[in-house]
Scaffold this motif. Structure first.
Motif, PDB file in Angstrom:
ATOM      1  N   ALA A 207     103.479  75.119  78.748  1.00 46.85           N
ATOM      2  CA  ALA A 207     103.689  75.600  80.120  1.00 46.85           C
ATOM      3  C   ALA A 207     102.737  76.753  80.452  1.00 46.85           C
ATOM      4  CB  ALA A 207     105.137  76.033  80.304  1.00 46.85           C
ATOM      5  N   TYR A 208     102.435  77.608  79.451  1.00 45.15           N
ATOM      6  CA  TYR A 208     101.514  78.725  79.691  1.00 45.15           C
ATOM      7  C   TYR A 208     100.089  78.226  79.955  1.00 45.15           C
ATOM      8  CZ  TYR A 208     105.174  81.550  77.392  1.00 45.15           C
ATOM      9  OH  TYR A 208     106.353  82.143  77.030  1.00 45.15           O
ATOM     10  N   GLY A 209      99.758  77.040  79.441  1.00 42.73           N
ATOM     11  CA  GLY A 209      98.439  76.454  79.666  1.00 42.73           C
ATOM     12  C   GLY A 209      97.325  77.241  79.006  1.00 42.73           C
ATOM     13  N   ARG A 210      96.199  77.375  79.696  1.00 43.09           N
ATOM     14  CA  ARG A 210      95.010  78.033  79.129  1.00 43.09           C
ATOM     15  C   ARG A 210      95.235  79.501  78.854  1.00 43.09           C
ATOM     16  NH1 ARG A 210      90.520  76.604  83.482  1.00 43.09           N
ATOM     17  NH2 ARG A 210      92.255  77.351  84.780  1.00 43.09           N
ATOM     18  N   GLU A 211      96.227  80.104  79.484  1.00 42.73           N
ATOM     19  CA  GLU A 211      96.470  81.538  79.307  1.00 42.73           C
ATOM     20  C   GLU A 211      97.277  81.854  78.053  1.00 42.73           C
ATOM     21  OE1 GLU A 211      94.825  82.934  81.491  1.00 42.73           O
ATOM     22  OE2 GLU A 211      94.751  81.504  83.139  1.00 42.73           O
ATOM     23  N   ALA A 212      97.766  80.827  77.357  1.00 38.24           N
ATOM     24  CA  ALA A 212      98.703  81.049  76.242  1.00 38.24           C
ATOM     25  C   ALA A 212      98.153  82.015  75.199  1.00 38.24           C
ATOM     26  CB  ALA A 212      99.059  79.716  75.591  1.00 38.24           C
ATOM     27  N   ALA A 213      96.882  81.864  74.830  1.00 37.37           N
ATOM     28  CA  ALA A 213      96.321  82.681  73.759  1.00 37.37           C
ATOM     29  C   ALA A 213      96.136  84.139  74.163  1.00 37.37           C
ATOM     30  CB  ALA A 213      94.973  82.097  73.318  1.00 37.37           C
ATOM     31  N   SER A 214      96.146  84.435  75.470  1.00 34.03           N
ATOM     32  CA  SER A 214      95.872  85.797  75.943  1.00 34.03           C
ATOM     33  C   SER A 214      97.130  86.565  76.336  1.00 34.03           C
ATOM     34  CB  SER A 214      94.925  85.746  77.159  1.00 34.03           C
ATOM     35  OG  SER A 214      93.741  85.058  76.846  1.00 34.03           O
ATOM     36  N   LEU A 215      98.277  85.967  76.212  1.00 31.90           N
ATOM     37  CA  LEU A 215      99.514  86.604  76.664  1.00 31.90           C
ATOM     38  C   LEU A 215     100.019  87.623  75.658  1.00 31.90           C
ATOM     39  CD1 LEU A 215     101.411  83.504  78.105  1.00 31.90           C
ATOM     40  CD2 LEU A 215     100.135  85.260  79.368  1.00 31.90           C
TER      41      LEU A 215
END
Length: 297
Positions: A207-215
């Motif tokens: 669900a976080y998509g491409r932003e998952a690694a930066s959260l």
């Protein structure tokens, strides 16, 4: 004599004539006369003699009537039981549920069911999926309502629903001004997540998509309900399934739709080898009605 012939004979004995029996059974007089004639032919003796225009039971009929009355008490008990099964006034129903469905959706369905069957006793068990499956297999639960359900060959999905996501934040959070929250909006937030080695955690990563690694995921919890409690206490923001925040369960939270194409499956489950009762079928209907009225499309 078959059961219908016995019923007609008994009605004639009770009312004293064909017309009275026809009225009692809500049939025509010729139908009563025909059934009596068939009975006498099969029995090989006369049941009634006509004396001065009245039907008078023979000695054989009197003896038969005693036996049929004893039998009929059992027939009436069978009818009472069958009516009770069709419109249950008592009984029990145990529903095993995932945590997200326990605060609001399933209780609403059970409330509808209780209004329909006032004497019904219900029990709701909040279980993790492996134990929920076991409860259905060993029949300690009658129905299961599971988020991210486990497949099992001995379980049948009665119904399946697709659940979206919501973002929850503490009261007064800046997200209150937004109509919806995107994954990019989460980059500057302290996020409450779920362990990545769990099915729920893996669904959140998608669900976080491409932003998952930066959260900035600073807290891990195992259920959406726990994430909501932590967010409501000011511990950060969280993305949860929308079932967890249905209704007014977390009225103090800031709740906004979370923009993602990902969906979570929710299934109503039953034991494939245990035919559903009327009450179980009524629960399925009640849950479907609650879902349709409470969950956004």
């Amino acid at each position: 004599m078959n059961l219908r012939q016995m019923e007609v004979f008994r009605a004639v004995m009770l009312t004293g004539g064909v017309s009275g029996a026809a009225e009692l059974l809500h049939v025509s007089q010729p139908a009563v006369s025909k059934t009596l004639a068939q009975s006498q032919r099969q029995l090989g003796f006369t049941l009634f003699a006509r004396v001065k225009g009245r039907l008078v039971p023979t000695a054989e009929a009197q003896a038969l009537h005693v036996e049929i009355e004893a039998l009929w008490r059992g027939v009436e008990r069978v009818r009472d039981v069958s009516r009770g099964l069709a419109t249950p006034r008592s009984g029990t129903l145990t529903v095993a549920v995932s945590a997200s469905l326990a605060p609001y959706l399933v209780p609403r369905a059970l409330a509808q069911l209780s209004r329909r069957y006032p004497g019904l006793q219900t029990r709701m068990e909040i279980l993790i999926n492996p134990i929920l499956v076991d409860a259905l297999l060993d029949r300690s639960a009658d129905v299961g309502v599971a988020l991210l359900p486990h497949a099992h060959p001995n379980l049948e999905q009665v119904a399946r629903y697709e659940c979206g996501f919501a973002c929850v934040a503490p009261p007064g959070h800046r997200f209150a001004k937004k109509r919806a929250v995107t994954p990019a909006d989460l980059l500057s937030e302290r996020l409450i997540g779920s362990p990545p080695d769990t099915p729920y955690g893996q669904a959140l990563q998608k669900a976080y998509g491409r932003e998952a690694a930066s959260l900035n995921i600073h807290s891990l919890v195992r259920s959406a309900t726990s994430a909501c409690w932590e967010a409501q206490s000011g511990g950060g923001v969280a993305v949860v399934d929308r079932a967890a925040v249905a209704g007014s369960t977390f009225s103090r939270l800031t709740v906004r739709p979370f923009q993602t194409r990902e969906r979570l499956p929710i299934a109503v489950l039953r034991n494939r080898y245990r035919p559903p009762s009327l009450v179980q079928q009524a629960f399925h209907e009640a849950f479907a009605a609650v879902w349709a009225s409470e969950m956004p499309r």
